[in-house]
Design a protein around this motif. Structure first.
Motif, PDB file in Angstrom:
ATOM      1  N   ASN A   6       4.505  -1.823  -8.477  1.00 21.91           N
ATOM      2  CA  ASN A   6       3.378  -1.383  -9.283  1.00 21.91           C
ATOM      3  C   ASN A   6       3.722  -0.555 -10.511  1.00 21.91           C
ATOM      4  O   ASN A   6       2.842  -0.168 -11.260  1.00 21.91           O
ATOM      5  N   THR A   7       5.003  -0.222 -10.684  1.00 22.79           N
ATOM      6  CA  THR A   7       5.366   0.570 -11.863  1.00 22.79           C
ATOM      7  C   THR A   7       6.497  -0.130 -12.603  1.00 22.79           C
ATOM      8  O   THR A   7       7.416  -0.647 -11.975  1.00 22.79           O
ATOM      9  N   LYS A  61       2.325   1.735  -3.382  1.00 23.43           N
ATOM     10  CA  LYS A  61       1.384   2.324  -4.327  1.00 23.43           C
ATOM     11  C   LYS A  61       1.290   3.826  -4.112  1.00 23.43           C
ATOM     12  O   LYS A  61       1.144   4.593  -5.054  1.00 23.43           O
ATOM     13  N   GLU A  79       0.838  -1.207   0.000  1.00 22.71           N
ATOM     14  CA  GLU A  79       0.000   0.000   0.000  1.00 22.71           C
ATOM     15  C   GLU A  79       0.876   1.261   0.000  1.00 22.71           C
ATOM     16  O   GLU A  79       0.609   2.221  -0.712  1.00 22.71           O
TER      17      GLU A  79
END
Length: 800
Positions: free
Chosen positions: A558-559, A522, A519
């Motif tokens: 996430n990237t 992100k 989290e």
RNA sequence: GCGGACGUGGUGGAAUGGCAGACACGUUGGUCUUAGGAGCCAAUGCCUCGCGCGUAUGGGUUCAAGUCCCAUCGUCCGCACCA
């Protein structure tokens, strides 16, 4: 107001620390800004002025962002594994951990004395077990996913450091640590398959904001080329000799072949090679040369013709000689080439020296003088003669090769796989176990971290083994799979391992359940702005993009790309204009400058000295000039007595707010500071400013000279910190004045100046020109052909 | 060889194709001072002092070029017998 920086600097450093203003807030509703600067290797020498410049750049941006209401993450830590600490440990017989801890403390103390707004609650050190546990964890993920392999190949080896080096660490044939000549040795080495990510690393560059120079360097380091693999049969041998070429269109011009001296096929057919003695002699001569000698110095072609082994050109059946020569490298392509002397300069030189035929297959140039590498009509080439350009004939040849089953289209990269193990002590232990029954097995995740054991002697073994190999209690273990007796890998990871993912750990540095909380990841990723040195572009920047992309592919981040924007700073040269170095004695100690002029002066100077991205020499006189400027800033306090604003000065204030803000965004710190200097000069000319104007000035100067700014802010009666006071705004309408001075040119030459109303049109301006005695005299007797009027700037009269 | 950046006063460096040299350093002169390596004020691209010349050099485009184009010279950085 007088300032005593020796009192105010520690005072505000303490207040900043106590108040925690620089601590980033996970999940805040404010817009996030993650700024990253390269964390240092904590060397014994302490900070270098280069560090100050590198950090001061983004420091200014971060301070401005906080004032603009951003939730800023600006972390700092230490890349604390590495050879220098280990070499020092060997010399002094002190544990590298002891030295490193001392150096880290020293660096941290120095950074705090500069007043950098780092979030120290997130400090990390790559050599601490709770950090390298996760470096090992990522390594195991790479291992599980087939990206770690072991191979016996020719590797770059530094005889001085007694360590295997990656290609990136031996650029130019020199060891990156000690600058000795690197030699090529056959060794068993662990590799990371970075080449599997070559295309992803190339493609990813399209989606990030890096300067072209950085993208170009990465592209050329990866070195992608397209061509063809073609098989040549060897007369009297079962096996074929495969080559790689970017010019399959010249296949009809092949007159000989060359194999690298290390090519494995040679040993296989040694019985058929009648001059084997000569071949062996040549091979051992080559092996003795360093990488530097072989690639940089000896451009003269040498080689040996193989007696008893010839090749067949697959397109025309010609029998052609085969040579070994060290201008062909084992590490690129297949280690063998087809030689087309008419159209490749190296082949041409070799053919000329060894008396081999040169057959042109492309029209053009003068092949008696040099190879012709340009485009042209195809000749002497059977079916290819129908073509008159490279592109078409390559396509036709590729079709032909595929149809006949003797070749295929292929892609090659200059980049090599990442040689990943080091035969040294002070690094992350590689978490692998060698089991005689099960092969290589990863250390189970729950056993991480695999801690670095204490040793008595940090010296690497003479047989090329890590000091860890001497510790039986470390080496001997049970195989995690079968429980039988097994041995641990005793090599450690290279310097670049820990830094390949450190930006992720800053997001969640104390997590003992995961390398980072998903989290939080992100929320913070990607890094919005990363600043660092140009010297890391083909190593750290490439390696960390590789690891991050891998973590993305397995769903851990996430990237796809870690850094949205990357910038770099230019070198600070010594006062003599040379690169700073201990041996030249031109090194400037930043803490000495802090001691004598204060941290604010140092920070301002490194940003004022020139174009941030360009190299510029240190100049102590100019340091004094920055000190003088800050004293004048302090002096503003005494003239902040005006009740009402001076109109012209007010306009300049608005312009300066815009200019400083814009310049910081584009890293034009030198002109931002120059604008503040211009403004302060005007303030003193008017000799009275309002308290509000003084506050604006303090805010504008605060990213550069934060200690002084806080002190002045406090003396104005504020109880909060200027570090989080709102950044000033400007009003476009107030930036304009009623009149403006324009230049008057006649035939493009400056002939005068006029003050005109801002709204004046061309006719009004021409009226004024005619009314001006001198200008009218210039135009007398001439015919005006054309008038170019740029409102607010100039008027150019074309007259004859 | 390939790729990239660049060339501006005595120095560091400014200039979306629109007044070259902002800002700073240094230098010179003045002022204050017992003193000045402090502060303040002024001057400071060059010369043959002109309606002159000037952004590495030579051409070109443009009303206008440090900036754009071509060629040459030079400096720095990265890669390099990469087939």
């Amino acid at each position: 107001m007088k300032i005593d920086f020796k009192t105010i600097e520690p005072k505000w450093q303490k207040k900043w620390e106590e108040s925690g203003v620089f601590q980033a807030d996970d999940f805040s509703n404010k817009p996030k800004f993650y700024a990253l600067v390269e964390f240092p290797y904590p060397s014994g020498a302490g900070m270098h002025v280069g560090h100050i410049k590198a950090y001061s750049g983004l420091e200014v941006v971060c301070r401005k962002r906080r004032m603009q209401g951003y939730n800023v993450l600006f972390p700092m830590g230490f890349d604390s594994f590495g050879l220098p600490a280990e070499n020092y440990a060997i010399k002094t017989n002190t544990h590298p951990h002891v030295i490193t801890t001392k150096n880290v403390d020293h660096f941290k103390d120095q950074m705090k004395r500069i007043g950098f707004s780092f979030d120290w609650s997130r400090e990390i050190s790559t050599s601490l077990p709770d950090y390298y546990k996760w470096t090992q964890w990522i390594f195991l993920k790479l291992f599980e996913n087939g990206l770690v392999f072991r191979a016996k190949t020719l590797v770059n080896y530094c005889p001085h450091c007694k360590v295997v080096l990656s290609n990136e660490d031996s650029q130019g044939g020199k060891c990156d640590v000690c600058h000795s000549d690197v030699v090529q040795l056959p060794k068993d080495v662990w590799y990371l398959k970075i080449t599997e990510y070559a295309d992803k690393l190339l493609d990813g560059l399209d989606d990030v904001d890096y300067p072209d120079s950085i993208k170009q360097q990465q592209i050329s380091w990866i070195g992608k080329s397209t061509g063809a693999f073609v098989e040549f049969s060897l007369d009297g041998a079962e096996e074929k000799l495969e080559i790689y070429t970017t010019r399959p269109d010249t296949l009809f011009g092949v007159t000989f072949m060359v194999m690298a001296p290390e090519h494995p096929l040679l040993d296989k057919y040694k019985d058929r090679i009648k001059n084997w003695d000569e071949v062996e002699r040549y091979r051992s001569d080559c092996a003795k040369k360093t990488e530097f000698e072989r690639t940089q110095l000896v451009k003269d072609k040498t080689g040996v013709k193989l007696d008893g082994l010839s090749a067949i050109n697959p397109v025309n059946g010609d029998s052609i000689p085969v040579f070994i020569a060290d201008y062909v490298m084992m590490g690129y392509g297949t280690g063998a080439i087809m030689a087309v002397p008419a159209h490749d300069q190296r082949d041409w030189e070799f053919a000329t020296k060894f008396g081999v035929d040169i057959i042109p297959v492309i029209e053009g140039g003068d092949i008696t003088k040099e190879a012709y590498t340009g485009d042209g009509k195809v000749i002497n080439s059977d079916f290819l003669n129908a073509y008159d350009n490279k592109k078409d004939s390559i396509r036709a040849m590729l079709d032909f090769l595929a149809r006949k089953g003797i070749g295929r289209k292929g892609i090659q990269y200059k980049m090599k796989d990442w040689a990943f193990n080091r035969q040294r002590y002070w690094g992350e232990p590689i978490p692998l176990i060698h089991c005689p029954k099960c092969g290589t097995v990863g250390v189970p995740y729950e056993q991480l971290p695999l801690t670095l054991p204490d040793v008595e002697n940090f010296e690497p073994g003479t047989d090329g083994q890590s000091p860890l190999a001497r510790i039986d209690s470390f080496v001997n273990c049970a195989c995690p799979k079968c429980g039988g007796p097994a041995k641990r890998e005793t090599d450690t990871m290279p310097q670049w391992a820990g830094s390949s993912w450190y930006f992720l750990r800053f997001i969640d540095p104390h997590n003992d359940k995961a390398f980072v909380d998903p989290e939080k990841l992100k929320y913070w990723m990607p890094v919005d702005w990363y600043n660092g040195g140009m010297e890391h572009v083909t190593r750290h920047l490439l390696y960390s993009r590789f690891w991050h992309r891998f973590l993305y592919d397995i769903g851990e981040v996430n990237t796809p790309e870690p850094y949205a924007k990357r910038t770099y700073q230019g070198l600070i040269l010594g006062p003599d204009g040379d690169k700073m170095s201990k041996s030249k004695g031109n090194v400037i100690d930043p803490l000495d400058i802090v001691e004598r002029y204060g941290a604010d002066t140092l920070r301002t100077y490194v940003l004022f000295m020139g174009d941030y991205m360009a190299a510029s020499p240190w100049n102590e006189d100019s340091v004094k000039g920055c000190r003088r400027f800050l004293e004048r800033v302090a002096g503003l306090y005494d003239i902040a007595t005006a009740e009402t604003e001076d109109t012209a000065l007010a306009s300049l204030f608005h312009k300066t707010v815009k200019k400083v803000g814009d310049d910081i965004e584009s890293m034009k710190y030198n002109t931002a500071i120059a604008a503040l200097m211009t403004l302060i000069n005007e303030c003193y000319k008017v000799n009275a400013i309002t308290k509000e104007q003084l506050e604006v000035f303090i805010k504008l100067v605060s990213p550069f000279a934060p200690h002084l700014a806080e002190e002045m802010w406090e003396r104005l009666g504020h109880t909060d910190l200027v570090a989080v006071a709102p950044w000033p705004s400007y009003d476009e309408s107030k930036m304009k004045s009623d009149t403006v001075e324009i230049a008057v040119q006649i035939m493009g030459k400056l002939r005068g100046r006029l003050t005109v109303d801002v709204s004046a049109d061309q006719n009004a301006v021409m009226e004024l020109v005619r009314a001006d005695e001198k200008l009218a005299a210039q135009l007398a007797g001439k015919q005006i052909l054309k008038v170019i009027y740029v409102p607010g700037k100039l008027v150019n009269i074309v007259a004859k």
